[in-house]
Design an enzyme around this catalytic site. Structure first.
Site, mmCIF file in Angstrom:
data_model
loop_
_atom_site.group_PDB
_atom_site.id
_atom_site.type_symbol
_atom_site.label_atom_id
_atom_site.label_comp_id
_atom_site.label_asym_id
_atom_site.label_seq_id
_atom_site.Cartn_x
_atom_site.Cartn_y
_atom_site.Cartn_z
ATOM 1 N N THR A 96 0.856 -1.305 0.124
ATOM 2 C CA THR A 96 -0.093 0.022 -0.052
ATOM 3 C C THR A 96 0.905 1.320 -0.220
ATOM 4 O OG1 THR A 96 -1.631 -1.052 1.084
ATOM 5 C CG2 THR A 96 -1.954 1.210 1.219
ATOM 6 N N LYS A 171 -7.239 1.292 -2.794
ATOM 7 C CA LYS A 171 -6.915 0.885 -1.424
ATOM 8 C C LYS A 171 -7.235 1.890 -0.629
ATOM 9 C CE LYS A 171 -5.268 -1.697 1.860
ATOM 10 N NZ LYS A 171 -4.037 -2.255 1.894
ATOM 11 N N LYS A 239 0.361 5.072 8.319
ATOM 12 C CA LYS A 239 0.959 5.335 6.873
ATOM 13 C C LYS A 239 -0.111 5.304 6.041
ATOM 14 C CE LYS A 239 2.137 1.969 4.476
ATOM 15 N NZ LYS A 239 1.664 1.071 3.761
#
Length: 288
Positions: A96, A171, A239
């Protein structure tokens, strides 16, 4: 493409490699901590010393690491993927990461007569272990169709979302939704406990109604068992939420609920729980 390379054999990567080995693919592996590949080598994988060496011995290369900076290093570093001759090869980053980095990798690969796709996943450790991951792909449609059978070895829902970077944008949408379900699930438990309810009965009941969701079904039982092991690390979720909010800012949209979720998870990290699973959010209340 029977010769596969896999870079990054962490919580999810190791399980994915096992599925590929079980499907009789030849797999070459690299991980920054070599010991994390020991079991895979025993099962038939071949160890490589660098991402460059993985690439040299593979036709289809997957990467799955922690942060965009890690992606930069394994692709463009001194012993990275692009230090190898990648002509005719397919490279798939399942980290990701940022849409911009996905586009940078795809553009560089095209100049070297290779194809790079971005294909982040959702489903956590259980999805990887069970081979039921959701895989969100961005990039060339023809190449996607060629490798879709390989992706389906470890993915139950595999879709092409658009051009390079589209997988990463999808995502981010996924993580925005997860942020809401994780905070909702946590506050549900905090409220129910304070009200003196039987938590297992509450979960059984609301999980059968309109409040049902993946976080409730998979993470709430872990919390009741006091299992805070990482199916997905807190530090990686922070993150992801930062990336989502950065992209939202570029698009000039406000996501206040996601901003609040990031604040809560940053507080959890500050209290020393960055390597716990995301279900550890409950510790902001129950560890007090």
């Amino acid at each position: 493409m029977k010769k596969i390379g896999f870079i990054g054999t962490g919580v999810m990567g190791a399980s994915i490699v096992k599925h590929l080995l079980n499907a009789n693919y030849t797999v070459t592996v690299y991980n920054r901590t070599k010991s994390k590949t020991d079991e895979l080598v025993e099962l038939g994988a071949t160890w490589a010393e660098t991402p460059k060496e993985v690439t040299e011995n593979s036709e289809l290369i997957f990467s799955m690491v922690g942060y965009p900076s890690d992606v930069e290093e394994i692709y463009f570093g001194e012993t990275g993927i692009f230090k190898s001759n990648v002509k005719g090869k397919v490279i798939v980053d399942m980290t990701t990461s940022t849409p911009a980095l996905a586009k940078k990798i795809a553009d560089y690969a095209a100049k070297e007569n290779a194809v790079a796709l971005d294909a982040p996943v959702s489903g956590g450790d259980l999805g990887a272990k069970n081979g039921t991951l959701t895989i969100m792909v961005g990039g060339d449609a023809k190449t996607y169709n060629e490798i879709e059978p390989v992706l389906s070895v470890f993915g139950a829902k595999v879709n092409l979302q658009g051009e390079a970077g589209a997988g990463q944008h999808t995502k981010m949408a996924n993580q925005i939704m997860i942020a809401g379900t994780m905070t909702g699930m946590t506050e549900l438990l905090v409220y129910a406990k304070e009200a003196g309810l039987d938590l297992e009965k509450v979960l059984d009941t609301v999980g059968g109604g309109s409040a049902a969701n993946w976080s409730l079904a998979n993470y709430a039982p872990r919390i009741l068992r006091e299992d805070y092991s990482a199916g997905f690390f807190v530090k990686h979720f922070v993150k992801d939420l930062k990336i989502a909010l950065d992209e939202a800012e570029k698009m000039e949209i406000s996501l206040p609920a996601t901003e609040k979720a990031k604040e809560l998870y940053e507080k959890l990290m500050a209290e020393g729980h960055e390597n716990d699973g995301t279900q550890a959010l409950i510790k902001l209340w129950w560890d007090k």
